[in-house]
Design a protein around this motif. Structure first.
Motif, PDB file in Angstrom:
ATOM      1  N   MET A  68      75.792  75.417 -39.915  1.00 40.27           N
ATOM      2  CA  MET A  68      76.831  75.732 -38.948  1.00 40.27           C
ATOM      3  C   MET A  68      78.029  76.229 -39.759  1.00 40.27           C
ATOM      4  O   MET A  68      78.623  75.473 -40.533  1.00 40.27           O
ATOM      5  CB  MET A  68      77.202  74.480 -38.143  1.00 40.27           C
ATOM      6  CG  MET A  68      78.297  74.701 -37.142  1.00 40.27           C
ATOM      7  SD  MET A  68      78.639  73.236 -36.140  1.00 40.27           S
ATOM      8  CE  MET A  68      78.778  71.940 -37.363  1.00 40.27           C
ATOM      9  N   ARG A  69      78.304  77.504 -39.588  1.00 37.41           N
ATOM     10  CA  ARG A  69      79.398  78.102 -40.337  1.00 37.41           C
ATOM     11  C   ARG A  69      80.669  78.050 -39.515  1.00 37.41           C
ATOM     12  O   ARG A  69      80.598  78.066 -38.295  1.00 37.41           O
ATOM     13  CB  ARG A  69      79.040  79.553 -40.660  1.00 37.41           C
ATOM     14  CG  ARG A  69      77.863  79.653 -41.617  1.00 37.41           C
ATOM     15  CD  ARG A  69      77.483  81.056 -41.902  1.00 37.41           C
ATOM     16  NE  ARG A  69      78.518  81.695 -42.718  1.00 37.41           N
ATOM     17  CZ  ARG A  69      78.383  82.917 -43.217  1.00 37.41           C
ATOM     18  NH1 ARG A  69      77.293  83.625 -42.995  1.00 37.41           N
ATOM     19  NH2 ARG A  69      79.342  83.446 -43.923  1.00 37.41           N
ATOM     20  N   PRO A  70      81.812  77.949 -40.123  1.00 34.02           N
ATOM     21  CA  PRO A  70      82.105  78.082 -41.553  1.00 34.02           C
ATOM     22  C   PRO A  70      82.106  76.760 -42.319  1.00 34.02           C
ATOM     23  O   PRO A  70      82.387  76.741 -43.503  1.00 34.02           O
ATOM     24  CB  PRO A  70      83.500  78.702 -41.562  1.00 34.02           C
ATOM     25  CG  PRO A  70      84.165  78.128 -40.358  1.00 34.02           C
ATOM     26  CD  PRO A  70      83.055  77.988 -39.332  1.00 34.02           C
ATOM     27  N   ALA A  71      81.802  75.651 -41.650  1.00 37.38           N
ATOM     28  CA  ALA A  71      81.869  74.348 -42.319  1.00 37.38           C
ATOM     29  C   ALA A  71      80.661  74.073 -43.204  1.00 37.38           C
ATOM     30  O   ALA A  71      80.709  73.207 -44.064  1.00 37.38           O
ATOM     31  CB  ALA A  71      81.997  73.236 -41.286  1.00 37.38           C
ATOM     32  N   TRP A  72      79.564  74.760 -42.984  1.00 39.62           N
ATOM     33  CA  TRP A  72      78.327  74.586 -43.745  1.00 39.62           C
ATOM     34  C   TRP A  72      77.784  73.163 -43.627  1.00 39.62           C
ATOM     35  O   TRP A  72      77.384  72.538 -44.601  1.00 39.62           O
ATOM     36  CB  TRP A  72      78.480  75.035 -45.195  1.00 39.62           C
ATOM     37  CG  TRP A  72      78.535  76.519 -45.240  1.00 39.62           C
ATOM     38  CD1 TRP A  72      79.643  77.299 -45.112  1.00 39.62           C
ATOM     39  CD2 TRP A  72      77.431  77.415 -45.320  1.00 39.62           C
ATOM     40  NE1 TRP A  72      79.298  78.621 -45.117  1.00 39.62           N
ATOM     41  CE2 TRP A  72      77.943  78.733 -45.247  1.00 39.62           C
ATOM     42  CE3 TRP A  72      76.063  77.250 -45.438  1.00 39.62           C
ATOM     43  CZ2 TRP A  72      77.142  79.866 -45.304  1.00 39.62           C
ATOM     44  CZ3 TRP A  72      75.260  78.371 -45.504  1.00 39.62           C
ATOM     45  CH2 TRP A  72      75.800  79.663 -45.440  1.00 39.62           C
ATOM     46  N   LEU A  73      77.789  72.680 -42.387  1.00 36.57           N
ATOM     47  CA  LEU A  73      77.119  71.429 -42.044  1.00 36.57           C
ATOM     48  C   LEU A  73      75.877  71.776 -41.251  1.00 36.57           C
ATOM     49  O   LEU A  73      75.805  72.829 -40.619  1.00 36.57           O
ATOM     50  CB  LEU A  73      78.041  70.543 -41.214  1.00 36.57           C
ATOM     51  CG  LEU A  73      79.337  70.119 -41.884  1.00 36.57           C
ATOM     52  CD1 LEU A  73      80.208  69.339 -40.910  1.00 36.57           C
ATOM     53  CD2 LEU A  73      79.064  69.304 -43.140  1.00 36.57           C
ATOM     54  N   CYS A  74      74.897  70.892 -41.280  1.00 26.81           N
ATOM     55  CA  CYS A  74      73.656  71.124 -40.553  1.00 26.81           C
ATOM     56  C   CYS A  74      73.910  71.041 -39.050  1.00 26.81           C
ATOM     57  O   CYS A  74      74.555  70.107 -38.573  1.00 26.81           O
ATOM     58  CB  CYS A  74      72.612  70.094 -40.973  1.00 26.81           C
ATOM     59  SG  CYS A  74      71.065  70.245 -40.056  1.00 26.81           S
ATOM     60  N   ARG A  75      73.374  72.002 -38.306  1.00 27.49           N
ATOM     61  CA  ARG A  75      73.535  72.013 -36.845  1.00 27.49           C
ATOM     62  C   ARG A  75      72.805  70.849 -36.187  1.00 27.49           C
ATOM     63  O   ARG A  75      73.165  70.415 -35.104  1.00 27.49           O
ATOM     64  CB  ARG A  75      72.994  73.315 -36.260  1.00 27.49           C
ATOM     65  CG  ARG A  75      73.827  74.510 -36.540  1.00 27.49           C
ATOM     66  CD  ARG A  75      73.272  75.742 -35.831  1.00 27.49           C
ATOM     67  NE  ARG A  75      74.053  76.906 -36.152  1.00 27.49           N
ATOM     68  CZ  ARG A  75      75.171  77.253 -35.512  1.00 27.49           C
ATOM     69  NH1 ARG A  75      75.603  76.518 -34.527  1.00 27.49           N
ATOM     70  NH2 ARG A  75      75.828  78.333 -35.867  1.00 27.49           N
ATOM     71  N   SER A  76      71.788  70.339 -36.835  1.00 25.46           N
ATOM     72  CA  SER A  76      70.971  69.283 -36.242  1.00 25.46           C
ATOM     73  C   SER A  76      71.453  67.880 -36.603  1.00 25.46           C
ATOM     74  O   SER A  76      71.595  67.033 -35.738  1.00 25.46           O
ATOM     75  CB  SER A  76      69.521  69.454 -36.669  1.00 25.46           C
ATOM     76  OG  SER A  76      68.708  68.498 -36.073  1.00 25.46           O
ATOM     77  N   CYS A  77      71.706  67.638 -37.898  1.00 25.82           N
ATOM     78  CA  CYS A  77      72.017  66.275 -38.335  1.00 25.82           C
ATOM     79  C   CYS A  77      73.441  66.105 -38.868  1.00 25.82           C
ATOM     80  O   CYS A  77      73.824  64.998 -39.238  1.00 25.82           O
ATOM     81  CB  CYS A  77      71.002  65.810 -39.381  1.00 25.82           C
ATOM     82  SG  CYS A  77      71.053  66.724 -40.925  1.00 25.82           S
ATOM     83  N   ALA A  78      74.207  67.184 -38.935  1.00 26.26           N
ATOM     84  CA  ALA A  78      75.607  67.184 -39.386  1.00 26.26           C
ATOM     85  C   ALA A  78      75.791  66.814 -40.859  1.00 26.26           C
ATOM     86  O   ALA A  78      76.907  66.600 -41.309  1.00 26.26           O
ATOM     87  CB  ALA A  78      76.472  66.288 -38.507  1.00 26.26           C
ATOM     88  N   ALA A  79      74.726  66.778 -41.635  1.00 22.14           N
ATOM     89  CA  ALA A  79      74.824  66.545 -43.082  1.00 22.14           C
ATOM     90  C   ALA A  79      75.220  67.861 -43.754  1.00 22.14           C
ATOM     91  O   ALA A  79      75.031  68.935 -43.190  1.00 22.14           O
ATOM     92  CB  ALA A  79      73.494  66.060 -43.624  1.00 22.14           C
ATOM     93  N   PRO A  80      75.775  67.790 -44.964  1.00 20.77           N
ATOM     94  CA  PRO A  80      76.056  69.035 -45.678  1.00 20.77           C
ATOM     95  C   PRO A  80      74.769  69.841 -45.839  1.00 20.77           C
ATOM     96  O   PRO A  80      73.732  69.307 -46.216  1.00 20.77           O
ATOM     97  CB  PRO A  80      76.577  68.563 -47.035  1.00 20.77           C
ATOM     98  CG  PRO A  80      77.115  67.185 -46.772  1.00 20.77           C
ATOM     99  CD  PRO A  80      76.216  66.615 -45.711  1.00 20.77           C
ATOM    100  N   TRP A  81      74.849  71.139 -45.506  1.00 20.11           N
ATOM    101  CA  TRP A  81      73.666  71.994 -45.574  1.00 20.11           C
ATOM    102  C   TRP A  81      73.560  72.589 -46.966  1.00 20.11           C
ATOM    103  O   TRP A  81      74.569  72.956 -47.549  1.00 20.11           O
ATOM    104  CB  TRP A  81      73.765  73.119 -44.540  1.00 20.11           C
ATOM    105  CG  TRP A  81      72.467  73.832 -44.366  1.00 20.11           C
ATOM    106  CD1 TRP A  81      71.478  73.528 -43.501  1.00 20.11           C
ATOM    107  CD2 TRP A  81      72.018  74.975 -45.096  1.00 20.11           C
ATOM    108  NE1 TRP A  81      70.433  74.397 -43.650  1.00 20.11           N
ATOM    109  CE2 TRP A  81      70.740  75.302 -44.631  1.00 20.11           C
ATOM    110  CE3 TRP A  81      72.556  75.753 -46.121  1.00 20.11           C
ATOM    111  CZ2 TRP A  81      70.006  76.361 -45.129  1.00 20.11           C
ATOM    112  CZ3 TRP A  81      71.830  76.805 -46.625  1.00 20.11           C
ATOM    113  CH2 TRP A  81      70.567  77.099 -46.128  1.00 20.11           C
ATOM    114  N   PRO A  82      72.379  72.682 -47.562  1.00 23.08           N
ATOM    115  CA  PRO A  82      71.073  72.348 -47.024  1.00 23.08           C
ATOM    116  C   PRO A  82      70.785  70.848 -47.093  1.00 23.08           C
ATOM    117  O   PRO A  82      70.756  70.269 -48.172  1.00 23.08           O
ATOM    118  CB  PRO A  82      70.097  73.132 -47.893  1.00 23.08           C
ATOM    119  CG  PRO A  82      70.793  73.326 -49.203  1.00 23.08           C
ATOM    120  CD  PRO A  82      72.268  73.351 -48.877  1.00 23.08           C
TER     121      PRO A  82
END
Length: 91
Positions: free
Chosen positions: A11-25
């Motif tokens: 999820m940009r621009p924060a670069w968190l996962c859209r599913s689990c909200a952890a830092p992506w990847p």
């Protein structure tokens, strides 16, 4: 009706996962990417490096000074683990 599991995309621009909200990847995203790019570790490294550059640009645009070492570990640091496992398969 069965629900399909949500994909672990950034999820940009924060670069968190859209599913689990952890830092992506996140861990599920890493597993998916390792599977999708199996046998093409250089392509995966280029893909993740491009995403890391996008994350750096996005974070600067938000007014955040990113920790480049932490981003490198987050985006590329786990790749050596996938390569070691692949070498073990060959032996």
């Amino acid at each position: 009706m069965t629900r399909r599991p949500r994909s672990h995309h950034p999820m940009r621009p924060a670069w968190l996962c859209r599913s689990c909200a952890a830092p992506w990847p996140c861990a599920p995203a890493q597993l998916h990417l390792a599977t999708e790019f199996y046998g093409h570790s250089i392509a995966l490294a280029f893909y993740l490096a491009a995403n890391m550059q996008d994350a750096v640009d996005d974070l600067y645009s938000l007014g955040v000074r990113p920790d480049l070492r932490a981003l490198h570990v987050r985006f590329l640091g786990w790749l050596s683990l996938t390569r070691r496992q692949h070498r073990a398969d060959l032996g």
